[in-house]
Design a protein around this motif. Structure first.
Motif, PDB file in Angstrom:
ATOM      1  N   ILE A 144       0.803  -1.129   0.031  1.00  0.00           N
ATOM      2  CA  ILE A 144      -0.013  -0.051   0.042  1.00  0.00           C
ATOM      3  C   ILE A 144       0.849   1.392  -0.018  1.00  0.00           C
ATOM      4  O   ILE A 144       1.660   1.285   0.991  1.00  0.00           O
ATOM      5  CB  ILE A 144      -1.005  -0.116   1.329  1.00  0.00           C
ATOM      6  N   ASN A 145       0.655   2.145  -0.822  1.00  0.00           N
ATOM      7  CA  ASN A 145       1.437   3.223  -1.236  1.00  0.00           C
ATOM      8  C   ASN A 145       0.787   4.535  -0.434  1.00  0.00           C
ATOM      9  O   ASN A 145      -0.364   4.582  -0.261  1.00  0.00           O
ATOM     10  CB  ASN A 145       1.648   3.574  -2.565  1.00  0.00           C
ATOM     11  N   GLY A 148      -4.556   2.364  11.395  1.00  0.00           N
ATOM     12  CA  GLY A 148      -6.080   1.877  12.100  1.00  0.00           C
ATOM     13  C   GLY A 148      -6.910   1.146  11.033  1.00  0.00           C
ATOM     14  O   GLY A 148      -6.343   0.934   9.801  1.00  0.00           O
ATOM     15  N   MET A 149      -7.990   0.768  11.513  1.00  0.00           N
ATOM     16  CA  MET A 149      -8.847   0.051  10.803  1.00  0.00           C
ATOM     17  C   MET A 149     -10.419   0.371  11.121  1.00  0.00           C
ATOM     18  O   MET A 149     -10.412   0.703  12.151  1.00  0.00           O
ATOM     19  CB  MET A 149      -8.525  -1.467  10.759  1.00  0.00           C
ATOM     20  N   VAL A 150     -10.968   0.180   9.837  1.00  0.00           N
ATOM     21  CA  VAL A 150     -12.496   0.355  10.281  1.00  0.00           C
ATOM     22  C   VAL A 150     -13.223  -0.899  10.186  1.00  0.00           C
ATOM     23  O   VAL A 150     -12.979  -1.794   9.229  1.00  0.00           O
ATOM     24  CB  VAL A 150     -13.190   1.529   9.127  1.00  0.00           C
ATOM     25  N   VAL A 151     -14.059  -1.266  11.116  1.00  0.00           N
ATOM     26  CA  VAL A 151     -14.544  -2.540  11.340  1.00  0.00           C
ATOM     27  C   VAL A 151     -16.155  -2.381  11.204  1.00  0.00           C
ATOM     28  O   VAL A 151     -16.636  -1.451  11.012  1.00  0.00           O
ATOM     29  CB  VAL A 151     -14.479  -3.084  12.623  1.00  0.00           C
ATOM     30  N   GLN A 152     -16.742  -3.435  10.424  1.00  0.00           N
ATOM     31  CA  GLN A 152     -18.111  -3.583  10.209  1.00  0.00           C
ATOM     32  C   GLN A 152     -18.865  -3.836  11.543  1.00  0.00           C
ATOM     33  O   GLN A 152     -18.334  -4.447  12.369  1.00  0.00           O
ATOM     34  CB  GLN A 152     -18.360  -4.853   9.373  1.00  0.00           C
ATOM     35  N   SER A 153     -19.967  -2.853  11.583  1.00  0.00           N
ATOM     36  CA  SER A 153     -20.433  -3.164  12.951  1.00  0.00           C
ATOM     37  C   SER A 153     -21.850  -2.344  12.790  1.00  0.00           C
ATOM     38  O   SER A 153     -21.998  -1.206  12.035  1.00  0.00           O
ATOM     39  CB  SER A 153     -19.878  -2.208  14.128  1.00  0.00           C
ATOM     40  N   PHE A 154     -22.802  -2.986  13.423  1.00  0.00           N
ATOM     41  CA  PHE A 154     -24.198  -2.444  13.323  1.00  0.00           C
ATOM     42  C   PHE A 154     -24.620  -1.625  14.655  1.00  0.00           C
ATOM     43  O   PHE A 154     -25.544  -1.436  14.734  1.00  0.00           O
ATOM     44  CB  PHE A 154     -25.097  -3.377  12.950  1.00  0.00           C
ATOM     45  N   GLY A 184     -10.489 -14.288   4.734  1.00  0.00           N
ATOM     46  CA  GLY A 184      -9.240 -13.993   5.628  1.00  0.00           C
ATOM     47  C   GLY A 184      -9.020 -12.288   5.532  1.00  0.00           C
ATOM     48  O   GLY A 184      -8.197 -11.806   5.923  1.00  0.00           O
ATOM     49  N   LYS A 185     -10.266 -11.771   5.060  1.00  0.00           N
ATOM     50  CA  LYS A 185     -10.102 -10.134   4.904  1.00  0.00           C
ATOM     51  C   LYS A 185      -9.973  -9.713   6.438  1.00  0.00           C
ATOM     52  O   LYS A 185      -9.018  -8.806   6.550  1.00  0.00           O
ATOM     53  CB  LYS A 185     -11.265  -9.556   4.369  1.00  0.00           C
ATOM     54  N   ILE A 199     -10.546  -4.348   0.469  1.00  0.00           N
ATOM     55  CA  ILE A 199     -10.261  -5.771   0.458  1.00  0.00           C
ATOM     56  C   ILE A 199     -11.717  -6.220   0.369  1.00  0.00           C
ATOM     57  O   ILE A 199     -12.576  -6.339   1.270  1.00  0.00           O
ATOM     58  CB  ILE A 199      -9.528  -6.075   1.576  1.00  0.00           C
ATOM     59  N   ILE A 200     -12.002  -6.879  -0.619  1.00  0.00           N
ATOM     60  CA  ILE A 200     -13.189  -7.726  -0.701  1.00  0.00           C
ATOM     61  C   ILE A 200     -13.035  -9.233  -1.150  1.00  0.00           C
ATOM     62  O   ILE A 200     -11.899  -9.690  -1.511  1.00  0.00           O
ATOM     63  CB  ILE A 200     -14.029  -7.013  -1.953  1.00  0.00           C
TER      64      ILE A 200
END
Length: 107
Positions: free
Chosen positions: A33-34, A89-95, A48-49, A41-42
């Motif tokens: 990643i530049n 950081g990362m963004v997670v799926q969440s409801f 494994g994403k 990522i799909i």
């Protein structure tokens, strides 16, 4: 492997195993990643994403391989994970969002 000045993160030959090697969530995963890139990522469920993102963010330790941040391996002893995470950081799926708030307010 040398990295360019633009390269922020490089994942090299990362393997992540669970259950004593019975399950390989990641198998020889490679990614670069530049600076300035936006990466999505799909893939199907179970591919494994999330495991990859958790490894890059050091929430999981890869079974083998390297994760390089600005050319320095961040996997292993001597790495200050909280300090590293202050840059990555990362963004997670969440409801679990508040319905009465905007997206920005939920952040």
């Amino acid at each position: 492997m040398a990295t360019s000045n633009k390269e922020l993160i490089r994942v090299e030959h990362v393997v992540k195993e669970f259950d004593g090697g019975a399950v390989k969530a990641l198998n020889d995963c490679n990614l670069s990643i530049n600076r300035g890139e936006v990466v999505a990522i799909i893939g199907p469920s179970g591919s494994g994403k999330s495991t990859l993102l958790r490894c890059v963010n050091l929430l999981e330790t890869p079974s083998s391989g390297e994760i390089l941040y600005h050319g320095k391996n961040v996997v292993g002893r001597g790495v200050n994970a909280p300090e590293y995470r202050s840059h990555v950081g990362m963004v997670v799926q969440s409801f679990n969002l508040f319905n009465n708030m905007t997206v920005l307010e939920n952040c």
